[in-house]
Write a protein that holds these residues in place. Structure first.
Motif, PDB file in Angstrom:
ATOM      1  N   TYR A  83      73.222  34.326 -17.593  1.00 41.79           N
ATOM      2  CA  TYR A  83      72.539  35.080 -16.541  1.00 41.79           C
ATOM      3  C   TYR A  83      71.284  35.784 -17.055  1.00 41.79           C
ATOM      4  O   TYR A  83      70.287  35.884 -16.338  1.00 41.79           O
ATOM      5  CB  TYR A  83      73.486  36.128 -15.933  1.00 41.79           C
ATOM      6  N   VAL A 107      77.262  35.947 -19.586  1.00 41.80           N
ATOM      7  CA  VAL A 107      76.246  36.997 -19.720  1.00 41.80           C
ATOM      8  C   VAL A 107      74.944  36.389 -20.228  1.00 41.80           C
ATOM      9  O   VAL A 107      73.860  36.652 -19.691  1.00 41.80           O
ATOM     10  CB  VAL A 107      76.740  38.104 -20.671  1.00 41.80           C
ATOM     11  N   ALA A 138      83.153  43.589 -17.772  1.00 40.59           N
ATOM     12  CA  ALA A 138      82.653  43.155 -16.465  1.00 40.59           C
ATOM     13  C   ALA A 138      83.549  42.066 -15.893  1.00 40.59           C
ATOM     14  O   ALA A 138      83.309  41.577 -14.789  1.00 40.59           O
ATOM     15  CB  ALA A 138      81.221  42.651 -16.578  1.00 40.59           C
ATOM     16  N   THR A 159      78.672  39.627  -9.622  1.00 39.38           N
ATOM     17  CA  THR A 159      78.908  39.500 -11.055  1.00 39.38           C
ATOM     18  C   THR A 159      77.724  40.046 -11.848  1.00 39.38           C
ATOM     19  O   THR A 159      77.897  40.754 -12.843  1.00 39.38           O
ATOM     20  CB  THR A 159      79.144  38.025 -11.420  1.00 39.38           C
ATOM     21  N   ARG A 160      76.547  39.720 -11.382  1.00 44.61           N
ATOM     22  CA  ARG A 160      75.332  40.247 -12.040  1.00 44.61           C
ATOM     23  C   ARG A 160      75.350  41.759 -12.105  1.00 44.61           C
ATOM     24  O   ARG A 160      75.087  42.361 -13.153  1.00 44.61           O
ATOM     25  CB  ARG A 160      74.099  39.795 -11.257  1.00 44.61           C
ATOM     26  N   ILE A 173      77.926  43.075 -14.532  1.00 44.23           N
ATOM     27  CA  ILE A 173      77.466  42.956 -15.920  1.00 44.23           C
ATOM     28  C   ILE A 173      76.453  44.051 -16.244  1.00 44.23           C
ATOM     29  O   ILE A 173      76.526  44.695 -17.291  1.00 44.23           O
ATOM     30  CB  ILE A 173      76.849  41.557 -16.158  1.00 44.23           C
ATOM     31  N   ALA A 197      76.900  46.864 -19.014  1.00 39.27           N
ATOM     32  CA  ALA A 197      75.920  46.935 -20.098  1.00 39.27           C
ATOM     33  C   ALA A 197      75.371  48.351 -20.224  1.00 39.27           C
ATOM     34  O   ALA A 197      75.244  48.883 -21.329  1.00 39.27           O
ATOM     35  CB  ALA A 197      74.789  45.942 -19.840  1.00 39.27           C
ATOM     36  N   ALA A 233      80.804  41.728 -21.591  1.00 42.01           N
ATOM     37  CA  ALA A 233      81.313  40.684 -20.701  1.00 42.01           C
ATOM     38  C   ALA A 233      82.748  40.987 -20.278  1.00 42.01           C
ATOM     39  O   ALA A 233      83.091  40.917 -19.098  1.00 42.01           O
ATOM     40  CB  ALA A 233      81.226  39.336 -21.397  1.00 42.01           C
ATOM     41  N   LEU A 263      68.991  41.483 -21.402  1.00 43.20           N
ATOM     42  CA  LEU A 263      70.002  42.272 -20.689  1.00 43.20           C
ATOM     43  C   LEU A 263      69.725  43.763 -20.863  1.00 43.20           C
ATOM     44  O   LEU A 263      69.819  44.545 -19.907  1.00 43.20           O
ATOM     45  CB  LEU A 263      71.396  41.930 -21.228  1.00 43.20           C
TER      46      LEU A 263
END
Lengths: 203, 203
Positions: A63, A60, A53, A24-25, A28, A32, A50, A70
């Motif tokens: 994290y 978001v 992703a 997931t990271r 994202i 981004a 978000a 970000l």
DNA sequence: TTCTAATGTAAACAAACGTTTACTTGCTGC
DNA sequence: GCAGCAAGTAAACGTTTGTTTACATTAGAA
């Protein structure tokens, strides 16, 4: 509900992805990078990143803490000149020119990294972050590679030239440079860049 | 209250200005140019522009219809290359280089016009407006002045070079070009620009 | 199998945005 | 001097923004 069973095991690689923080990271971060390159720091929204992703905006922030952080992790720590430095010195100008003149579609499938930099450089908050990154990951290494007393200024001019070309071509899409074919633009710009690399020092 | 009487008759030239639509219009346009140059199209707010012109946001909209239209009248219709074209051809490169390398404080007291262009170019809405303006008021006239089959590409490269220098120096404020003195930068960039002007055609 | 910590979401927050509406103030021609 | 229109304002509107809070779900160790 039954439909879930009928669908293949890993269908659009997003909808059925099992819970996995690492994946997931990365998703994202990729979303981004694309959003920042397409729209710049301000215009790119956390909700939109978000969604593309496959998660929600709250995650978001959970994290990465903030949109600003970000941006740093997705963009600032993610452009570098070192790959272009491999190869013969006499043709570095051409490699640099090709680097910015190639169409987006040719840039390895993704958007040009310089676009994110350029599209975000106008936001004072993002510019402050990029300032460090540009010096540390582009001008600095390039100057060290070039050597000589004027190395920093030479590297700065190279960065300015590449950014200027990207700006006029990809952002402003000015007719003069947007419609001209790559090889002709290369013939103009590569010698200039090579001149910054090998030209004589200013007394 | 008494202090107002003690103050000179026309104190900060704004508070005591009588009602005058023409003057107010100009004040708004000036404030808008500065704000757009400092912060770009998106970040500059109508309320802030209005306040620094001594009026309210509602009046700005009343006069210009929308923020977009204000941007067109304040910025897009306000940069031009024609002034730089006067003088000998052999030194146009130097004049162009000086045009972007001069410190903001030397640029007639106000901010550099290219800054507004550059800082707003990242907003898709503003970029569409600037696209036309850049071609019509910079690249077009410059190409016509240059002449020859490659005139448009040459003019495009000149615009790209000037924008790139402005970006790296004024926006990113990269150390390499921000701290170097003007004359040294001039020695590097003026010949390059002159090369775009007088260099040989690409076959 | 069960329990818990990790993973994720829905809904709301406060602030800021461009713009609109209704209203007040003041200069100007008669 | 006074009406009338131009010049200007205050307050609110509806959106959108990044972020927070409270809650739901699922994976993985015991």
């Amino acid at each position: 509900m039954v439909y879930w069973i009928i669908l293949p095991a890993d269908p659009p690689s997003d909808t059925s992805r099992p819970r996995n923080a690492a994946h997931t990271r990365v998703a994202i971060l990729n979303a981004a990078r694309t959003a920042f390159a397409r729209q710049g720091f301000e215009a790119a929204g956390v909700r939109e990143i978000a969604a593309s992703a496959g998660v929600t905006a709250a995650l978001v922030i959970r994290y990465f803490g903030s949109k600003e952080n970000l941006f740093v992790q997705a963009v600032v720590q993610n452009f570098s000149v070192v790959g272009l430095l491999e190869g013969e010195r006499a043709r570095l100008g051409e490699r640099l020119a090709r680097y910015v003149l190639q169409k987006e579609s040719e840039a390895g499938g993704s958007l040009h990294p310089l676009l994110a930099l350029l599209r975000s450089a106008t936001n004072e908050q993002a510019a402050a972050l990029l300032r460090t990154g540009l010096d540390a990951q582009f001008i600095g290494p390039l100057a060290a590679w070039l050597g000589g007393p004027e190395a920093e200024v030479r590297a700065g001019f190279i960065a300015a030239t590449l950014l200027g070309l990207t700006a006029v071509r990809s952002v402003l899409q000015s007719r003069a440079l947007f419609t001209a074919d790559t090889e002709r633009l290369l013939a103009f710009s590569a010698p200039v860049l090579q001149g910054y690399i090998d030209g004589p020092d200013i007394s």
